[in-house]
Design a protein around this motif. Structure first.
Motif, PDB file in Angstrom:
ATOM      1  N   GLN A 196       6.080   7.097   2.602  1.00  0.00           N
ATOM      2  CA  GLN A 196       5.332   6.306   3.429  1.00  0.00           C
ATOM      3  C   GLN A 196       6.178   5.423   4.091  1.00  0.00           C
ATOM      4  O   GLN A 196       5.782   4.982   5.147  1.00  0.00           O
ATOM      5  CB  GLN A 196       4.293   5.354   2.358  1.00  0.00           C
ATOM      6  CG  GLN A 196       3.095   4.612   3.083  1.00  0.00           C
ATOM      7  CD  GLN A 196       2.273   5.646   4.067  1.00  0.00           C
ATOM      8  OE1 GLN A 196       2.113   6.714   3.384  1.00  0.00           O
ATOM      9  NE2 GLN A 196       2.149   5.028   5.292  1.00  0.00           N
ATOM     10  N   THR A 197       7.548   5.066   3.599  1.00  0.00           N
ATOM     11  CA  THR A 197       8.336   4.129   4.418  1.00  0.00           C
ATOM     12  C   THR A 197       8.815   4.848   5.431  1.00  0.00           C
ATOM     13  O   THR A 197       8.900   4.427   6.453  1.00  0.00           O
ATOM     14  CB  THR A 197       9.468   3.807   3.394  1.00  0.00           C
ATOM     15  OG1 THR A 197       9.030   3.278   2.271  1.00  0.00           O
ATOM     16  CG2 THR A 197      10.358   3.031   4.089  1.00  0.00           C
TER      17      THR A 197
ATOM     18  N   ALA B  50       0.737  -1.245  -0.103  1.00  0.00           N
ATOM     19  CA  ALA B  50      -0.182  -0.050   0.065  1.00  0.00           C
ATOM     20  C   ALA B  50       0.900   1.139  -0.115  1.00  0.00           C
ATOM     21  O   ALA B  50       0.621   2.292   0.901  1.00  0.00           O
ATOM     22  CB  ALA B  50      -0.920   0.035   1.065  1.00  0.00           C
ATOM     23  N   GLY B  51       1.798   1.230  -0.911  1.00  0.00           N
ATOM     24  CA  GLY B  51       2.757   2.507  -0.943  1.00  0.00           C
ATOM     25  C   GLY B  51       3.897   2.358  -0.251  1.00  0.00           C
ATOM     26  O   GLY B  51       4.930   3.297  -0.630  1.00  0.00           O
ATOM     27  N   GLY B  52       4.252   1.447   0.450  1.00  0.00           N
ATOM     28  CA  GLY B  52       5.414   1.029   0.907  1.00  0.00           C
ATOM     29  C   GLY B  52       6.199   0.277   0.325  1.00  0.00           C
ATOM     30  O   GLY B  52       5.737  -0.172  -1.076  1.00  0.00           O
ATOM     31  N   GLY B  53       7.528  -0.222   0.537  1.00  0.00           N
ATOM     32  CA  GLY B  53       8.311  -0.922  -0.380  1.00  0.00           C
ATOM     33  C   GLY B  53       9.593  -0.662  -0.359  1.00  0.00           C
ATOM     34  O   GLY B  53      10.223  -0.241   0.598  1.00  0.00           O
ATOM     35  N   ILE B  54      10.319  -1.056  -1.427  1.00  0.00           N
ATOM     36  CA  ILE B  54      11.853  -0.922  -1.264  1.00  0.00           C
ATOM     37  C   ILE B  54      12.219   0.871  -1.313  1.00  0.00           C
ATOM     38  O   ILE B  54      11.334   1.474  -1.885  1.00  0.00           O
ATOM     39  CB  ILE B  54      12.700  -1.386  -2.611  1.00  0.00           C
ATOM     40  CG1 ILE B  54      12.000  -0.825  -3.782  1.00  0.00           C
ATOM     41  CG2 ILE B  54      12.440  -3.123  -2.588  1.00  0.00           C
ATOM     42  CD1 ILE B  54      12.898  -1.269  -5.066  1.00  0.00           C
TER      43      ILE B  54
END
Lengths: 150, 365
Positions: free
Chosen positions: A127-128, A26-30
């Motif tokens: 977001q992260t 949901a918009g987070g990730g690497i």
């Protein structure tokens, strides 16, 4: 109980953040970013790589030149944000990083070198960064001072 | 029915998987396969291993597959590193120079886009929307109409250019495909917001900048200058303020997620435009001339009330507070102009005295 701010505290938050796979959706990730944190005269470095915050360390103010961006707030504002996150589980509408950035006189996210491209990582990985600080709600935290919320 | 009387599933042996038999009909003459295609490879034995971020596009750039030429002369759809075949009719790509499309970060930004994707239908907490005063709802709907249309222009513009980019630079084509998809998502999200809380769509501005972007045919770099730098940074700034002044978690999440996407588009634009400037002598001058026009059209279009006025109503909490809200709009525009000028400096485009008063005035307190 880890004291904010300290490497021990950032490590505890990193463990919670890294282990929660929901932070990758949901918009987070690497996210690859070297992020400085300034709390009065204490300066920290957070190394984000891939899905994780890999390392937290103490650095000198002059080392901020090597960061993509750094976050600096009045100490009371840092503590107020973290208390808000602890109370709500996540930052509420008034305490997200972007909102704090726009609400503070000098901004929250800054570049030590004026490099607009690297500073933009604050927005690319916003977001992260938010998930990271929201993970502090899982860490019992001791503050070195009492504050009066603004 | 008592529990003991309930019909219990009976255990049966599953039927064998039915597969079409490869029947050999000896009466039909089948040519002997030649397997001539099999040895046709320029580099064999490649074993790329996944890294910390998985199997990435950048990770595949090994050996000849990682050789990215400054010019791509192949006029077919042959992928970079594939075995060239004679006799394929040319397609006629207009963009064959690396400097016309390239950005070193394109492959990584593509991975970022794919891994950081979000879903407006289910990731936005739509159930947190609550009725707003009519004037605020109207302002939000008007803003969302504009943002939705700007996103529409974005994917249509990129769609036009993608087909003109040669296959030697697939990293860029992949990233721009994700940029198109992001823009589609923004079109979707803002349209949904406009239609989800008792309002409806508003009006679209005259769209001079939209036309400039859509009709920019001089080159992809020139289009990216207007799309990613001038208009892109403006939209990115609106997203930041949209998150700050959100009325509910739904709007908060919508603007925050869109902001991440938009910052990624900006990252490609900045890298590409800097690459173009450093690899062609007069490119900075071309960009300066183009911005002299684009900035003035942009500043003129800001006089139209359909963007800044709704923002003032949103920031001020209604028509009554719109005057105070307009001060916040001035502040927002100041943030935009500062980041815009920092970006032109980073790329290597001098603005200075040519920068129009219609924009520089926002730097005044």
């Amino acid at each position: 109980m880890p004291v904010f701010p300290s490497v021990e505290w950032f490590d505890a938050v990193s463990r919670s953040f890294n282990s929660d796979e929901a932070n990758r959706t949901a918009g987070g990730g690497i996210a690859d970013a070297d992020v400085g944190i300034i709390f009065e005269d204490q300066v920290f470095l957070l190394n984000f790589a891939g899905y994780e915050c890999e390392k937290a360390s103490v650095i000198q103010r002059s080392d901020l030149e090597n960061t993509d961006f750094y976050l600096e707030m009045h100490p009371d504002d840092w503590i107020e944000m973290l208390i808000n996150i602890q109370q709500n589980g996540t930052a509420d509408m008034d305490y997200t990083l972007n909102t704090l950035d726009l609400d503070s006189e000098d901004g929250l996210a800054k570049s030590a070198t004026g490099d607009q491209y690297r500073l933009d990582k604050f927005f690319r990985f916003n977001q992260t960064m938010q998930y990271f600080f929201d993970a502090s709600s899982n860490v019992e935290t001791e503050f070195d001072r009492e504050i009066t919320p603004a | 029915m008592a529990e003991s009387e309930e019909k219990q599933p009976t255990k049966t042996t599953p039927p064998p998987r039915r597969r079409r038999n490869l029947k050999i009909d000896h009466d039909v003459e089948v040519p002997e396969p030649g397997y001539a295609w099999m040895p046709r490879t320029l580099e064999w034995g490649v074993r790329v291993k996944p890294g910390a971020k998985g199997m990435t596009m950048q990770g595949l750039n090994v050996g000849i597959y990682g050789e990215i030429p400054d010019r791509w002369d192949e006029q077919t759809r042959m992928p970079r590193g594939a075995y060239p075949m004679a006799g394929i009719p040319p397609i006629g790509f207009a963009l064959r120079e690396k400097r016309e499309v390239w950005a070193d970060n394109a492959a990584d930004l593509y991975e970022e886009a794919i891994q950081r994707r979000w879903i407006p239908a289910s990731d936005i907490p739509w159930n947190t929307l609550e009725p707003l005063p009519d004037d605020v709802e109207a302002a939000m709907c008007q803003l969302c109409t504009e943002l939705s249309q700007a996103a529409n222009v974005e994917f249509e513009t990129i769609g036009y250019w993608l087909q003109h980019m040669s296959y030697g630079y697939h990293e860029v084509k992949l990233f721009l495909a994700s940029n198109m998809f992001d823009a589609g998502r923004h079109h979707e999200a803002f349209r949904k917001r406009a239609l989800a809380n008792g309002g409806g769509l508003g009006i679209e501005s005259k769209g001079e900048i939209n036309r400039m972007i859509l009709e920019s045919k001089g080159g992809w770099s020139e289009t990216s200058l207007l799309l990613h730098l001038l208009r892109g940074l403006f939209i990115q700034t609106i997203y930041r303020y949209g998150e700050r002044f959100a009325h509910n978690p739904a709007e908060k999440v919508m603007f925050a997620r869109a902001l991440e996407d938009k910052a990624r588009h900006t990252a490609y634009g900045l890298q590409h435009l800097r690459y173009a400037v450093t690899h062609k002598q007069d490119k900075a001058l071309v960009f300066q001339q183009l911005l002299n026009i684009g900035e003035r059209v942009f500043a003129r279009e800001l006089q139209e009330p359909v963007v800044l006025e709704p923002l003032a109503v949103i920031f001020g909490g209604g028509i009554e507070g719109a005057k105070a809200g307009m001060r916040e709009v001035h502040h927002m525009m100041g943030d935009f102009v500062k980041s815009y000028l920092a970006s032109t400096d980073w790329i290597g485009i001098h603005r200075g005295r040519a920068f129009p008063k219609g924009l520089s005035r926002y730097l005044e307190a």
